[in-house]
Design a protein around this motif. Structure first.
Motif, short mmCIF file in Angstrom:
data_model
loop_
_atom_site.label_atom_id
_atom_site.label_comp_id
_atom_site.label_asym_id
_atom_site.label_seq_id
_atom_site.Cartn_x
_atom_site.Cartn_y
_atom_site.Cartn_z
N LEU A 108 0.83 -1.20 0.00
CA LEU A 108 0.00 0.00 0.00
C LEU A 108 0.87 1.26 0.00
O LEU A 108 0.57 2.21 -0.73
CB LEU A 108 -0.95 -0.01 1.20
CG LEU A 108 -2.05 -1.07 1.18
CD1 LEU A 108 -2.80 -1.08 2.50
CD2 LEU A 108 -2.98 -0.90 0.00
N ASP A 109 1.94 1.26 0.79
CA ASP A 109 2.87 2.40 0.78
C ASP A 109 3.44 2.63 -0.62
O ASP A 109 3.49 3.77 -1.09
CB ASP A 109 4.04 2.18 1.75
CG ASP A 109 3.65 2.37 3.20
OD1 ASP A 109 2.56 2.92 3.47
OD2 ASP A 109 4.45 1.96 4.07
N GLN B 238 1.15 4.32 -2.75
CA GLN B 238 0.78 5.60 -2.16
C GLN B 238 -0.66 5.61 -1.65
O GLN B 238 -1.42 6.55 -1.86
CB GLN B 238 1.04 6.75 -3.15
CG GLN B 238 2.50 6.85 -3.51
CD GLN B 238 2.80 7.92 -4.53
OE1 GLN B 238 1.90 8.49 -5.15
NE2 GLN B 238 4.08 8.21 -4.70
N ILE B 239 -1.01 4.51 -0.99
CA ILE B 239 -2.32 4.37 -0.36
C ILE B 239 -2.05 4.28 1.14
O ILE B 239 -1.32 3.41 1.60
CB ILE B 239 -3.06 3.10 -0.84
CG1 ILE B 239 -3.29 3.15 -2.35
CG2 ILE B 239 -4.36 2.92 -0.09
CD1 ILE B 239 -3.84 1.85 -2.95
N THR B 240 -2.62 5.20 1.90
CA THR B 240 -2.39 5.20 3.35
C THR B 240 -3.44 4.35 4.06
O THR B 240 -4.58 4.25 3.62
CB THR B 240 -2.44 6.63 3.91
OG1 THR B 240 -3.71 7.20 3.62
CG2 THR B 240 -1.33 7.49 3.33
N THR B 241 -3.01 3.75 5.17
CA THR B 241 -3.93 2.95 5.97
C THR B 241 -3.58 3.08 7.44
O THR B 241 -2.42 3.32 7.79
CB THR B 241 -3.90 1.47 5.55
OG1 THR B 241 -4.91 0.77 6.30
CG2 THR B 241 -2.55 0.81 5.83
N ARG C 70 -7.46 -1.31 -8.37
CA ARG C 70 -6.97 -0.64 -7.16
C ARG C 70 -8.07 -0.29 -6.17
O ARG C 70 -7.80 -0.09 -4.99
CB ARG C 70 -6.21 0.63 -7.54
CG ARG C 70 -4.85 0.39 -8.13
CD ARG C 70 -4.23 1.70 -8.60
NE ARG C 70 -3.99 2.59 -7.50
CZ ARG C 70 -2.79 3.03 -7.13
NH1 ARG C 70 -1.73 2.64 -7.78
NH2 ARG C 70 -2.66 3.84 -6.11
N ASP C 71 -9.31 -0.17 -6.65
CA ASP C 71 -10.39 0.26 -5.76
C ASP C 71 -10.55 -0.65 -4.55
O ASP C 71 -10.85 -0.19 -3.45
CB ASP C 71 -11.71 0.42 -6.52
CG ASP C 71 -12.21 -0.85 -7.19
OD1 ASP C 71 -11.39 -1.74 -7.52
OD2 ASP C 71 -13.44 -0.95 -7.42
N HIS D 55 -7.93 0.38 -1.97
CA HIS D 55 -8.33 1.61 -1.27
C HIS D 55 -9.36 1.29 -0.19
O HIS D 55 -9.27 1.79 0.93
CB HIS D 55 -8.90 2.64 -2.26
CG HIS D 55 -7.88 3.37 -3.04
ND1 HIS D 55 -7.14 4.42 -2.53
CD2 HIS D 55 -7.43 3.19 -4.31
CE1 HIS D 55 -6.30 4.87 -3.44
NE2 HIS D 55 -6.44 4.13 -4.53
N ALA E 160 -7.71 -0.53 2.72
CA ALA E 160 -6.89 0.41 3.49
C ALA E 160 -7.73 1.24 4.45
O ALA E 160 -7.24 1.69 5.48
CB ALA E 160 -6.10 1.32 2.55
N HIS E 161 -9.00 1.44 4.10
CA HIS E 161 -9.87 2.26 4.94
C HIS E 161 -10.90 1.42 5.71
O HIS E 161 -11.91 1.94 6.19
CB HIS E 161 -10.57 3.32 4.07
CG HIS E 161 -9.58 4.29 3.49
ND1 HIS E 161 -9.12 4.18 2.19
CD2 HIS E 161 -8.91 5.33 4.04
CE1 HIS E 161 -8.23 5.12 1.96
NE2 HIS E 161 -8.07 5.83 3.07
#
Length: 187
Positions: free
Chosen positions: A55-56, A59-62, A109-110, A113, A116-117
């Protein structure tokens, strides 16, 4: 001639004598198998990469620390740069192959995301790459006793430690692979 038996939603379990380093002691989840060939994901070869690191990189934050610690698997030698998310429930994602009413493989990618949330599927296994077979290739390998097949079990997919999946998948068939010789011959 009878119609071929296809192995959709099955485990492909490497026999002990299979020496190919891509598949030695592997369990592959077969998601698609038809006259054109087969596609599967190796489910017991963790990479030295976690979902959080992936994820990093994307560039997807979690803040989901338990999910971030999940291993990423080497799904097979084909397209090792492509990610595949095997998950339950199927849900509604941009690019999903629905395998059963409860299992899907998503490549968009969805889903990452959402994961990650904390809004993704409850059960998931992420791989880089996949295993593929051309027309008739898997059938030939099965006839040569390279593989065992068994119905897939979500418990093995999502709740069994990766280092135990090979033996656990064979145990579904009542087989202890530790008792089979890697030097087996043909009668």
């Amino acid at each position: 001639m009878t119609d071929p038996t296809y192995l959709n939603n099955q485990f492909l379990i490497a026999m002990p004598m299979l020496a190919d380093p891509n598949f030695f002691q592997t369990v592959t989840y077969i998601s698609e198998h038809n006259a054109s060939g087969a596609l599967g994901l190796v489910i017991n070869r963790p990479l030295s990469l976690t979902l959080g690191q992936l994820l990093d990189h994307l560039q997807i934050t979690t803040d989901q620390s338990e999910l971030a610690a999940l291993p990423i698997y080497h799904g097979g030698p084909v397209q090792p740069e492509q990610g595949f998310v095997l998950h339950s429930p199927v849900g509604h994602w941009e690019a999903t192959l629905r395998i059963t009413d409860h299992l899907g493989i998503t490549t968009s990618r969805d889903i990452l995301h959402a994961v990650a949330h904390g809004k993704g599927p409850q059960q998931l296994l992420v791989t880089l790459g996949y295993a593929g077979w051309g027309p008739g290739q898997l059938e030939r390998e099965l006839a040569e006793n390279t593989w065992l097949s068994s119905p897939a079990d979500p418990t093995i997919l999502f709740h069994t430690r990766s280092d135990r999946r090979w033996l656990a998948a064979a145990a579904l068939l009542g087989i202890d692979l530790n008792l089979l010789s890697a030097d087996a011959g043909h009668a």
